[in-house]
Scaffold this motif. Sequence first.
Motif, mmCIF file in Angstrom:
data_model
loop_
_atom_site.group_PDB
_atom_site.id
_atom_site.type_symbol
_atom_site.label_atom_id
_atom_site.label_comp_id
_atom_site.label_asym_id
_atom_site.label_seq_id
_atom_site.Cartn_x
_atom_site.Cartn_y
_atom_site.Cartn_z
ATOM 1 N N THR A 56 0.862 -1.188 0.000
ATOM 2 C CA THR A 56 0.000 0.000 0.000
ATOM 3 C C THR A 56 0.889 1.226 0.000
ATOM 4 O O THR A 56 1.719 1.400 0.904
ATOM 5 N N LEU A 57 0.738 2.076 -1.027
ATOM 6 C CA LEU A 57 1.520 3.301 -1.157
ATOM 7 C C LEU A 57 0.625 4.497 -0.849
ATOM 8 O O LEU A 57 -0.403 4.707 -1.510
ATOM 9 N N LEU A 58 1.027 5.299 0.135
ATOM 10 C CA LEU A 58 0.234 6.447 0.564
ATOM 11 C C LEU A 58 0.825 7.740 0.007
ATOM 12 O O LEU A 58 2.033 7.976 0.108
ATOM 13 N N HIS A 59 -0.034 8.576 -0.548
ATOM 14 C CA HIS A 59 0.408 9.848 -1.137
ATOM 15 C C HIS A 59 0.504 10.942 -0.073
ATOM 16 O O HIS A 59 0.117 10.764 1.082
ATOM 17 N N GLY A 60 0.991 12.099 -0.479
ATOM 18 C CA GLY A 60 1.138 13.230 0.424
ATOM 19 C C GLY A 60 -0.014 14.214 0.323
ATOM 20 O O GLY A 60 -1.041 13.948 -0.309
ATOM 21 N N VAL A 61 0.152 15.380 0.971
ATOM 22 C CA VAL A 61 -0.880 16.417 0.935
ATOM 23 C C VAL A 61 -1.145 16.845 -0.507
ATOM 24 O O VAL A 61 -0.273 16.739 -1.371
ATOM 25 N N TYR A 62 -2.353 17.288 -0.727
ATOM 26 C CA TYR A 62 -2.850 17.803 -2.015
ATOM 27 C C TYR A 62 -3.101 16.695 -3.044
ATOM 28 O O TYR A 62 -3.743 16.945 -4.067
ATOM 29 N N GLY A 63 -2.611 15.485 -2.800
ATOM 30 C CA GLY A 63 -2.663 14.447 -3.814
ATOM 31 C C GLY A 63 -3.903 13.588 -3.749
ATOM 32 O O GLY A 63 -4.843 13.830 -2.993
ATOM 33 N N SER A 64 -3.880 12.529 -4.554
ATOM 34 C CA SER A 64 -4.985 11.574 -4.586
ATOM 35 C C SER A 64 -4.453 10.224 -5.059
ATOM 36 O O SER A 64 -3.235 10.032 -5.172
ATOM 37 N N HIS A 65 -5.371 9.323 -5.367
ATOM 38 C CA HIS A 65 -5.005 7.936 -5.655
ATOM 39 C C HIS A 65 -4.118 7.786 -6.881
ATOM 40 O O HIS A 65 -3.404 6.787 -7.014
ATOM 41 N N TRP A 66 -4.123 8.749 -7.779
ATOM 42 C CA TRP A 66 -3.351 8.611 -9.018
ATOM 43 C C TRP A 66 -1.922 9.151 -8.900
ATOM 44 O O TRP A 66 -1.103 8.970 -9.808
ATOM 45 N N ALA A 67 -1.586 9.799 -7.773
ATOM 46 C CA ALA A 67 -0.320 10.529 -7.682
ATOM 47 C C ALA A 67 0.906 9.620 -7.803
ATOM 48 O O ALA A 67 1.854 9.926 -8.545
ATOM 49 N N TRP A 68 0.922 8.490 -7.091
ATOM 50 C CA TRP A 68 2.093 7.619 -7.141
ATOM 51 C C TRP A 68 2.306 7.058 -8.546
ATOM 52 O O TRP A 68 3.451 6.820 -8.963
ATOM 53 N N LEU A 69 1.230 6.859 -9.276
ATOM 54 C CA LEU A 69 1.353 6.291 -10.620
ATOM 55 C C LEU A 69 1.747 7.358 -11.635
ATOM 56 O O LEU A 69 2.720 7.178 -12.387
ATOM 57 N N PHE A 70 1.011 8.466 -11.647
ATOM 58 C CA PHE A 70 1.155 9.423 -12.735
ATOM 59 C C PHE A 70 2.008 10.643 -12.401
ATOM 60 O O PHE A 70 2.177 11.527 -13.239
ATOM 61 N N LYS A 71 2.581 10.682 -11.191
ATOM 62 C CA LYS A 71 3.627 11.651 -10.863
ATOM 63 C C LYS A 71 4.908 10.934 -10.440
ATOM 64 O O LYS A 71 5.998 11.422 -10.707
ATOM 65 N N GLY A 72 4.747 9.792 -9.779
ATOM 66 C CA GLY A 72 5.909 9.044 -9.302
ATOM 67 C C GLY A 72 6.305 7.864 -10.169
ATOM 68 O O GLY A 72 7.344 7.246 -9.933
ATOM 69 N N ALA A 73 5.466 7.530 -11.165
ATOM 70 C CA ALA A 73 5.751 6.395 -12.065
ATOM 71 C C ALA A 73 6.073 5.126 -11.286
ATOM 72 O O ALA A 73 6.991 4.376 -11.630
#
Length: 270
Positions: A56-73
């Motif tokens: 389970t990967l948890l994102h930071g403030v301002y983000g959402s469920h897509w952040a790890w995929l489409f910002k962090g690849a």
Amino acid sequence: MNPTAFRTIELSDPALTPAGVHFITVKSAALRRRADITVYLPPGTKPETESLPLVTLLHGVYGSHWAWLFKGAAHHVLDRLIREENLPPIMLAMPSDGLWGDGSGYLRHATADYTRWIIDEVPAAAAEIDSRCVHSPRFIAGLSMGGYGALRLGALHPEQFAGISAHSSISDAAQMQGFIEETTAQFDLADDHPSHVLDCMKLNAHRLPPVRFDCGSDDILIEHNRTLHRELDLAGIPHTYEEFPGAHTWDYWHTHLADSLRFFARCLAK
């Protein structure tokens, strides 16, 4: 929790999403509203494989469920490690934090239990994609506010996880005030557990799974991470702490997610 506990669940059509990527929307009893999760199951994962560990990967403030995929690849990092370093197949579950204010802190609020959402409901939703994750080892990781969530929730629920990892972490909910618009009073917490990561780890010091965390040397949270490291050492709580060049940026998190995934692979190999 059984996946049938969700009153409603919507799954994306695999023919319309990138290979291995699944989007899930469920009616969450913990949050009392709908919530979203992105799941990544590496293409080519053999169906006869009995174990499918869940990270389970948890994102930071301002983000959402897509952040790890489409910002962090995150999916590209995992694919590369499987291809180049023979990392075992792992499923990634990347949930929204619940979208309260600028960030819920993954805490239990009076109006919604953002902790139970992560601990109970997210794995149940991931099992809708592949049920092999139900009885396989689970891990938790995150960045910034998500690093706080990973360290704190992993410490409070050590029986649920085989390893904990965090990047650029907040170490106490009060530190979120440097990032968010909402005040501490507006959180309206109904959480019986301590807010500081150190205190949570002390509660279960004798039964914590392996723990690691890292921070960039130019990160705005570097001193909080150094302090947490020193305090854990003083408390005699085993952990690994690392510093690398970098700041509070997606370039840093994209690069060092690989450290978390390698760490989890080593946990599996023990």
